[in-house]
Design an enzyme around this catalytic site. Structure first.
Site, PDB file in Angstrom:
ATOM      1  N   ASP A   2      -2.173  -2.789  -6.006  1.00 28.41           N
ATOM      2  CA  ASP A   2      -1.013  -2.417  -5.086  1.00 28.41           C
ATOM      3  C   ASP A   2      -0.390  -1.521  -5.416  1.00 28.41           C
ATOM      4  OD1 ASP A   2      -0.625  -1.483  -2.902  1.00 28.41           O
ATOM      5  OD2 ASP A   2       0.108  -3.292  -1.683  1.00 28.41           O
ATOM      6  N   ASP A   3       1.002  -2.288  -5.451  1.00 30.90           N
ATOM      7  CA  ASP A   3       1.878  -0.721  -6.187  1.00 30.90           C
ATOM      8  C   ASP A   3       3.041  -2.022  -7.402  1.00 30.90           C
ATOM      9  OD1 ASP A   3       2.369   1.350  -4.836  1.00 30.90           O
ATOM     10  OD2 ASP A   3       3.227  -0.091  -3.662  1.00 30.90           O
ATOM     11  N   HIS A  17      -2.385   1.973  -6.070  1.00 31.99           N
ATOM     12  CA  HIS A  17      -1.113   3.755  -5.866  1.00 31.99           C
ATOM     13  C   HIS A  17      -1.472   3.779  -7.044  1.00 31.99           C
ATOM     14  CE1 HIS A  17      -1.460   2.590  -1.215  1.00 31.99           C
ATOM     15  NE2 HIS A  17      -1.230   1.412  -1.972  1.00 31.99           N
ATOM     16  N   HIS A  56      -7.518  -1.482  -4.708  1.00 32.91           N
ATOM     17  CA  HIS A  56      -6.407  -0.580  -3.991  1.00 32.91           C
ATOM     18  C   HIS A  56      -4.995  -0.748  -4.769  1.00 32.91           C
ATOM     19  CE1 HIS A  56      -3.359  -1.602  -0.247  1.00 32.91           C
ATOM     20  NE2 HIS A  56      -3.149  -1.348  -0.885  1.00 32.91           N
ATOM     21  N   HIS A  66      -5.216   1.223   5.411  1.00 33.93           N
ATOM     22  CA  HIS A  66      -4.083   0.389   5.016  1.00 33.93           C
ATOM     23  C   HIS A  66      -4.265  -0.407   6.916  1.00 33.93           C
ATOM     24  CE1 HIS A  66      -2.928   1.269   1.907  1.00 33.93           C
ATOM     25  NE2 HIS A  66      -1.928   0.461   0.796  1.00 33.93           N
ATOM     26  N   GLU A 105      -1.815  -4.991   7.582  1.00 33.81           N
ATOM     27  CA  GLU A 105      -0.375  -5.548   6.641  1.00 33.81           C
ATOM     28  C   GLU A 105      -0.091  -6.300   7.333  1.00 33.81           C
ATOM     29  OE1 GLU A 105       1.161  -2.677   4.545  1.00 33.81           O
ATOM     30  OE2 GLU A 105       2.416  -4.036   2.775  1.00 33.81           O
TER      31      GLU A 105
HETATM   32 ZN   LIG Z   1      -1.076  -0.437  -0.472  1.00 36.20          ZN
END
Ligand SMILES: [Zn+2]
Length: 335
Positions: A272-273, A12, A10, A191, A194
């Site tokens: 994630d980021d 980006h 996961h 996704h 969340e």
């Molecule tokens: Zn994400």
């Protein structure tokens, strides 16, 4: 001491843009960033909620213009990932975030692929590329993007996902494009759960028929859903630092990860980021170890889960080899 071998599922790629590279690309492309220097930009990364994060995220993307820019972005991530113990990475990108700015799809895909294709030899990392649809845009836009990406399916693009602001944009909104993706033989993730409730996870499973849920932390609120996810061994790609920074959980110590593990869910830990959320995947491992008191056995389980949850079934040999490495790994201080 090298970090435990793991897969990142996961991630980006646009969220790996560090301030220094952002400035370098801005300079190269003649883009004016409203910050004096990388330090001031890094300070702006201390956003307070999802919307302010997304505003900055899309503003920064403007520095990514050419094929070389996308190669530089992915190469910087892969070098970092290698140091974090990542041996396999399934990487998201947002085609719509680039084509909407007038960047050619071909520059994005070819630029990313150039770095990814070199990663096995250069960094010892196998890769998959997953295109994500922006869920706050209409399905028509996703359908047009899907068709535009069709020439890359298989060799260059391995699957589809669904990202950006979740609440109010239910998975079922994208039923048609997911059906087409399934028919095209692509792998399906989304996704869900969340910020959205367990009902979003149900929809992702039953309507979109995804094979893996990204985040999914709110699944734990629904016993019947947990039973389904455990029974079908549906992986959940959890991102602890992201959940804290976007206020889905108050602190790392409040994170439901231990409860999810105890429930028998196939959970993985991801970043994630990472340029925005305070750390890459091994920092996330370290964070949950410290804040939640996870044992070495639990960390090893998370690493094992990451390979089991990966789309490596077209290379079972490699998956087996990586799992063997996880079992053989010795944590610092371990006999
Ligand atoms: Zn994400």
């Amino acid at each position: 001491m090298s970090p435990i071998p793991k897969a990142e599922l996961h991630l980006h790629i646009e969220g790996t843009l560090e301030p220094e590279l952002a400035f370098e690309l801005a300079h190269r492309n003649g883009v004016d960033l409203p910050y004096a220097d990388p330090e001031q930009l890094r300070a702006a990364y201390a956003f307070s909620d999802l919307q302010s994060f997304l505003d900055l995220y899309y503003q920064l993307m403007d520095v990514l213009r050419t094929e070389d820019d996308f190669t530089a972005l992915a190469e910087a991530y892969l070098a970092r990932a290698q140091a974090e113990g990542v041996r396999h990475a399934e990487i998201f990108f947002d085609p719509q975030a680039h084509t909407s700015r007038g960047v050619e799809l071909d520059s994005v895909v070819r630029g990313l692929r150039r770095a990814l294709d070199a990663a096995a030899e250069r960094h010892g990392i196998s890769t998959r590329l997953i295109m994500c649809f922006l869920r706050d845009l209409p399905q028509e836009s996703a359908l047009a993007t899907f068709e535009a990406c069709r020439p890359y399916f298989g060799a260059a693009i391995h699957g589809v996902g669904l990202d950006s602001a979740e609440v109010g944009h239910r998975p079922s909104k994208f039923a048609d494009v997911y059906r087409l993706a399934r028919e095209a033989g692509l792998r399906l993730v989304a996704h869900a759960g969340e910020e959205g409730g367990p009902d979003y996870v149900w929809e992702a499973l039953d309507v979109l028929r995804v094979e893996r849920i990204d985040h999914g932390i709110r699944a734990i609120e629904d016993a019947e859903l947990v039973e389904r996810l455990v029974r079908d061994r549906v992986p959940l790609t959890v991102c602890p630092f992201s959940n804290v920074r976007l206020r889905c959980v108050d602190t790392l110590a409040d994170h439901p990860l231990p409860a999810m593990l105890a429930a028998g869910l196939l959970v993985t830990v991801n970043s994630d980021d990472p340029a925005h959320f305070g750390g890459y995947v091994d920092e996330n491992f370290d964070g949950v170890r410290t804040a939640l008191g996870l044992t070495n056995d639990q960390l090893r389980l998370l690493a094992r889960n990451s390979f089991e949850a990966s789309f490596l079934e077209d290379d079972e040999e490699r998956r087996k080899r990586l799992l063997t490495e996880v079992e053989a790994y010795r944590f610092p201080g371990q006999d």
